[in-house]
Scaffold this active site. Structure first.
Site, PDB file in Angstrom:
ATOM      1  N   GLU A 138       0.783  -1.232  -0.515  1.00 17.55           N
ATOM      2  CA  GLU A 138      -0.446  -0.352  -0.042  1.00 17.55           C
ATOM      3  C   GLU A 138       1.118   1.225  -0.276  1.00 17.55           C
ATOM      4  O   GLU A 138       2.316   1.143   0.804  1.00 17.55           O
ATOM      5  CB  GLU A 138      -0.375   0.409   1.397  1.00 17.55           C
ATOM      6  CG  GLU A 138      -2.082   1.106   1.596  1.00 17.55           C
ATOM      7  CD  GLU A 138      -2.673   1.358   2.358  1.00 17.55           C
ATOM      8  OE1 GLU A 138      -2.476   0.855   3.221  1.00 17.55           O
ATOM      9  OE2 GLU A 138      -3.215   2.853   2.081  1.00 17.55           O
ATOM     10  N   ASP A 204       9.589   5.252  15.786  1.00 12.05           N
ATOM     11  CA  ASP A 204       9.314   6.466  15.250  1.00 12.05           C
ATOM     12  C   ASP A 204       9.874   7.311  16.789  1.00 12.05           C
ATOM     13  O   ASP A 204       9.486   7.375  17.599  1.00 12.05           O
ATOM     14  CB  ASP A 204       8.341   7.018  15.127  1.00 12.05           C
ATOM     15  CG  ASP A 204       7.673   8.545  15.023  1.00 12.05           C
ATOM     16  OD1 ASP A 204       8.625   9.455  14.595  1.00 12.05           O
ATOM     17  OD2 ASP A 204       6.459   9.371  15.209  1.00 12.05           O
ATOM     18  N   ASP A 206      10.717  11.440  17.953  1.00 18.73           N
ATOM     19  CA  ASP A 206      10.538  12.250  17.943  1.00 18.73           C
ATOM     20  C   ASP A 206      10.748  13.408  19.382  1.00 18.73           C
ATOM     21  O   ASP A 206      10.513  13.197  20.132  1.00 18.73           O
ATOM     22  CB  ASP A 206       8.806  13.236  17.818  1.00 18.73           C
ATOM     23  CG  ASP A 206       8.210  13.948  18.004  1.00 18.73           C
ATOM     24  OD1 ASP A 206       8.558  15.212  17.665  1.00 18.73           O
ATOM     25  OD2 ASP A 206       6.827  13.496  16.896  1.00 18.73           O
TER      26      ASP A 206
END
Ligand code: ZN
Length: 527
Positions: A138, A204, A206
């Site tokens: 996808e 991830d 951050d």
């Protein structure tokens, strides 16, 4: 081969997932509709249609650029929440400058001239000859009017490139490989037949998650001082993934503003189910609980080897990046927090007294005071082991990686592709490193020297003006045309990516050969 979690990997609270439990569409609740892929989800003011060149574009962009960061994996999620506050009127970046980064003409030039489609294809396809690994993958696009298109898929790199040049997205994300081509999911008789099979494990990081320990910046702002938190995270996680889990193909990518993404691309990693992903993520959940009150780091003793190793990696950074650069114990609040984490009351009283008479005493001195004052014997009850452990835990609280844990837990999560342009900064999401032997790349990486899309296009033009060899270079015995990216400062980053992809493809070929030999070798050669 099965992947065993090292001992301390926590699987607390986990329940076995059945196929029925797999939600086809994750996270944003309003995306849990089958029809969502054609909805403009940018704002309540823009219902179902996808404006070609939205008239309210400027408003949406402002919010997108300055209110939120798209470092998370769901661009547009927060823009679904009606904002009570008006768009900022005094953004940190001048509007004109910010606007031009996502100018459709600039993006189109970037995609057509510089984006490494071939390398991206080989990475996601795990080979050169097009396979279902690519065709059933996808892609999700954020268009320039902020419409969000999910479940796009392409049999080849050329078709992906063609569609990206046609749609000209401001950015795009990569999702899992499904049981079938995502575009054809609605033709399946049973919707449960459409489910994610595999995907890279993604992490991830951050810097906003460090706001309680960084003193130099907050929110989306970063500077070279707090970038060190990202550096420390990569150092600690990369080696653990390699040594504790045996992964080899880990790509670290700058998210374009204030974060870092890891793409663990080994076949074993891609095929991990969600439960194991959760356990893997849990392995790195060392910092727990809220900021208020109590210890945030409370490891079992004796320390797990991963934490012992992490401490050794982090100690020098604690001295420089934390005590010197962040100086977190300088303030009264920081100083109080430090004392709160120390175990001995009599020692704390002595330290508090010492520090109250010199309010500007820097963190490095306060840190040294702990042992110095302890050695004077102010406390008759001092437990030196407890004190040492408390200091280790403080060090970890201020340096240990803070992962956005939700991102790594499920195959279905989408994550921004490497090499897209961050619309707020104009910087390309370049790889930092993809190779354990290139550890220096991590320390040397400077997010402020990452090229901006506008600079790259100017570099191509400048090269054309100065070129006197007709745009050809020697390549072995022959001459070949210089590729556009080679004329720019994007070159070293694309080369880092190429080396990473090459290493991955080599492993894939080896695995395939082993599989073929086991199975009688009837399968044809892939390439
Ligand atoms: Zn900073």
């Amino acid at each position: 081969m099965g992947l065993e979690m090292p001992d301390s990997a926590s699987s607390e609270g986990s329940t076995p997932a059945s196929d029925e439990d797999i939600s086809l569409l994750d996270a944003p609740p309003d995306k849990q509709e089958e029809e969502l892929e054609t909805q403009a989800e940018s704002s309540p003011q823009q219902p179902d249609d996808i404006p070609a060149n939205g008239t309210s574009k400027a408003d949406v962009k402002l919010e997108d650029l300055f209110d939120q960061d798209d470092d998370d994996e769901f661009p547009g999620l927060s823009s679904n929440i009606p904002s009570s506050s008006p768009p900022p009127t005094s953004p940190a970046v001048p509007v004109a400058q910010a606007e031009k980064f996502s100018d459709p003409q600039i993006m189109l030039q970037f995609y057509s001239r510089l984006f490494p489609f071939r390398q991206l294809f080989q990475w996601l396809n795990h080979g050169i000859k097009p396979s279902p690994d690519f065709a059933n993958r996808e892609f999700a696009f954020t268009l320039s009017n902020d419409a969000y298109l999910r479940y796009q898929s392409y049999p080849t790199a050329d078709l992906l490139r063609k569609d990206i040049l046609h749609l000209n997205p401001s950015r795009f994300e990569i999702g899992p490989i499904y049981t079938t081509n995502p575009r054809e999911r609605k033709t399946l008789r049973k919707s449960s037949a459409f489910r994610p099979l595999s995907k890279e494990i993604v992490f991830d990081i951050d810097l906003t998650d460090y706001d309680d320990v960084r003193t130099c910046c907050d929110k989306a702002n970063i500077c070279p001082k707090c970038w060190k938190f990202a550096t420390m995270s990569i150092k600690v996680i990369d080696i653990a993934l390699r040594e504790d889990f045996g992964f080899e193909h880990i790509l670290w990518v700058y998210s374009g503003r204030r974060g870092v993404h890891a793409w663990i691309s080994d076949k074993d990693a891609r095929e991990l189910d969600d439960e194991k992903r959760k356990a893997l993520t849990g392995y790195f959940e060392v910092i727990k609980g809220g900021v208020q009150g109590g210890k945030r780091v409370n490891p079992k003793r004796p320390l797990h080897p991963h934490l012992t190793r992490s401490l050794e990696i982090l100690k020098p950074y604690f001295r420089t990046a934390i005590l010197e650069d962040q100086d977190p114990f300088l303030s009264q609040a920081g100083s109080d927090r430090l004392l709160e984490l120390l175990p001995d009351k009599a020692l704390n009283d002595a330290l508090r007294k010492k520090w109250s008479s010199s309010p500007d005493r820097p963190s490095a001195k306060k840190w040294a005071d702990i042992d110095a004052v302890a050695q004077t014997g102010v406390s008759k009850t001092l437990d030196t082991t407890k004190l040492r452990e408390a200091k280790e835990e403080i060090l970890l609280e201020y340096t240990y990686p803070r992962l956005d844990v939700e991102v790594g837990k499920k195959r279905i999560h989408l994550l921004k592709s490497p090499f897209v342009v961050h619309p707020g900064t104009g910087r390309v999401c370049v790889p930092i490193t993809g190779d354990a032997s290139q550890g220096a790349q991590v320390d040397e990486f400077d997010p402020f020297s990452v090229p901006k899309v506008t600079e790259l296009l100017a570099e191509v033009d400048a090269w054309r003006d100065s070129a006197d060899d007709g745009g050809f270079v020697e390549d072995g015995a022959t001459m070949r045309k210089v590729q556009e990216f080679e004329k720019t400062s994007l070159k070293p980053y694309i080369e880092t990516f190429e080396r990473f992809v090459k290493g991955l493809l080599k492993s894939e070929t080896r695995l395939k050969r082993e599989r073929d030999e086991d199975g009688g070798g009837v399968d044809g050669m892939d390439f």
